[in-house]
Design a protein around this motif. Structure first.
Motif, mmCIF file in Angstrom:
data_model
loop_
_atom_site.group_PDB
_atom_site.id
_atom_site.type_symbol
_atom_site.label_atom_id
_atom_site.label_comp_id
_atom_site.label_asym_id
_atom_site.label_seq_id
_atom_site.Cartn_x
_atom_site.Cartn_y
_atom_site.Cartn_z
ATOM 1 N N ILE A 244 0.822 -1.206 0.000
ATOM 2 C CA ILE A 244 0.000 0.000 0.000
ATOM 3 C C ILE A 244 0.858 1.258 0.000
ATOM 4 O O ILE A 244 0.667 2.175 -0.797
ATOM 5 N N PHE B 170 -3.565 -6.913 -0.780
ATOM 6 C CA PHE B 170 -2.789 -5.785 -0.287
ATOM 7 C C PHE B 170 -1.867 -6.213 0.845
ATOM 8 O O PHE B 170 -2.229 -7.033 1.697
ATOM 9 N N THR C 29 0.041 -4.785 4.104
ATOM 10 C CA THR C 29 -0.069 -3.645 5.012
ATOM 11 C C THR C 29 0.773 -3.868 6.261
ATOM 12 O O THR C 29 1.096 -4.996 6.620
ATOM 13 N N TYR D 18 -7.555 1.841 5.971
ATOM 14 C CA TYR D 18 -6.958 1.153 4.838
ATOM 15 C C TYR D 18 -7.843 0.023 4.323
ATOM 16 O O TYR D 18 -7.925 -0.211 3.111
ATOM 17 N N ALA D 19 -8.462 -0.700 5.229
ATOM 18 C CA ALA D 19 -9.288 -1.839 4.809
ATOM 19 C C ALA D 19 -10.429 -1.378 3.909
ATOM 20 O O ALA D 19 -10.660 -1.943 2.830
ATOM 21 N N GLY E 88 -9.033 -0.150 0.651
ATOM 22 C CA GLY E 88 -8.498 -1.255 -0.132
ATOM 23 C C GLY E 88 -9.576 -2.044 -0.844
ATOM 24 O O GLY E 88 -9.474 -2.318 -2.041
ATOM 25 N N ALA F 52 -9.388 -4.724 -3.832
ATOM 26 C CA ALA F 52 -8.623 -5.804 -3.188
ATOM 27 C C ALA F 52 -9.537 -6.957 -2.794
ATOM 28 O O ALA F 52 -10.712 -6.757 -2.481
ATOM 29 N N ASP G 107 -8.169 -9.243 -0.467
ATOM 30 C CA ASP G 107 -7.700 -9.634 0.859
ATOM 31 C C ASP G 107 -6.564 -8.721 1.296
ATOM 32 O O ASP G 107 -6.040 -7.923 0.513
ATOM 33 N N PHE G 108 -6.185 -8.856 2.586
ATOM 34 C CA PHE G 108 -5.068 -8.114 3.160
ATOM 35 C C PHE G 108 -4.147 -9.093 3.880
ATOM 36 O O PHE G 108 -4.621 -10.060 4.476
#
Length: 205
Positions: A56, A83, A85, A93-94, A97, A102, A104-105
Motif C-alpha cells: 500500500i 494488499f 499492510t 486502509y481496509a 483497499g 482488493a 484480501d489483506f
C-alpha cells in the motif's frame, strides 16, 4: 500451456521482495518483481498474472492508486489483488483497499503459512480457469469444423457432434462466471447444428 502461473510482487523495499520470494518459492511459480506502481502496470501490459501482491505505502503511485488503475483496464480488472499492510496501519486502509478492488489483506511481517495458503488458492483458480478457457476454445474450433462437415456422411458428423455436446455440458457445470455466457452461446450453436443434422430427436444416438 505454461505450467507455471505468474505472481506479481509489488513493493518498493528490497527486503520485503526478498521475503516474499523466499516464502513463495516453494509454490514453484513464476515470481515477477515490481518496485513501483508504474512498473506493476507496465508488467501487466505484456503478461497474464494469477494474483498480485501489492504494497500500500509506496512513493509516487501508492497501492490504492495502482489497484484502481489495474481495475480500470479490461485486461486486468479480474486479476485478484492482495494488499500488503503494516500491522499498525490506518484502520481506514481496509475500507479503501476493498473499494479499490482488493480481495484480501496480509499484514507485515508475513506469516509464511498464511501467505502461501492464500496465494496458492488464487494460483489454483487461475490454472483451472485457464484450462477451461482452452477447452472452450477447442470446442469453438470443433463447432466451426462441424459446420463445414455437414455435407459428409451423417454417421461420422453425428458422432463428432455428440462428443462436442458432451464436452459443452461438462464445461457448463464447471465454468466461472466470465465464461458461462460464451459457453451458453456455444451450446445454442451446437444445438442448431444438431437440429440441422438430425431434425428427428428420436433418431439421435
Amino acid at each position: 500451456m505454461d505450467d507455471k502461473a505468474k505472481i506479481l510482487l509489488v513493493d518498493d523495499r528490497e527486503e520485503n521482495l526478498i521475503a516474499l520470494e523466499a516464502i513463495l518459492s516453494s509454490l514453484d511459480q513464476d515470481l515477477v518483481r515490481a518496485r513501483t506502481g508504474e512498473q506493476a502496470l507496465k508488467a501487466l501490459l505484456t503478461d497474464e498474472y494469477a494474483v498480485i501482491l501489492l504494497d500500500i505505502v509506496m512513493p509516487g503511485m501508492d497501492g490504492f492508486e495502482t489497484a484502481r488503475d489495474i481495475k480500470r483496464r479490461k485486461k486486468t480488472r479480474d486479476v485478484p489483488i492482495i494488499f500488503l499492510t503494516a500491522v499498525n496501519s490506518d484502520p481506514d486502509y481496509a475500507f479503501r483497499g476493498y473499494a479499490a478492488g482488493a480481495v484480501d489483506f496480509i499484514a507485515k511481517p508475513f506469516d509464511p503459512w498464511v501467505l502461501r495458503a492464500k496465494v496458492s488458492v488464487f494460483v489454483e483458480l487461475y490454472t483451472k480457469n485457464l484450462q477451461l478457457r482452452e477447452q472452450a476454445l477447442q470446442l469453438r474450433e470443433q463447432a466451426a469444423m462441424l459446420r463445414t462437415r455437414l455435407t459428409e456422411p451423417p454417421g461420422e458428423t453425428s458422432t463428432l457432434l455428440g462428443a462436442v455436446e458432451e464436452k459443452v455440458t461438462h464445461l457448463l457445470t464447471r465454468a466461472p462466471a466470465e465464461l458461462a455466457e460464451d459457453l451458453f452461446e456455444l451450446e445454442k450453436r451446437v444445438s442448431e447444428l444438431r437440429g440441422a443434422l438430425d431434425p428427428d430427436p428420436s433418431s439421435r444416438p
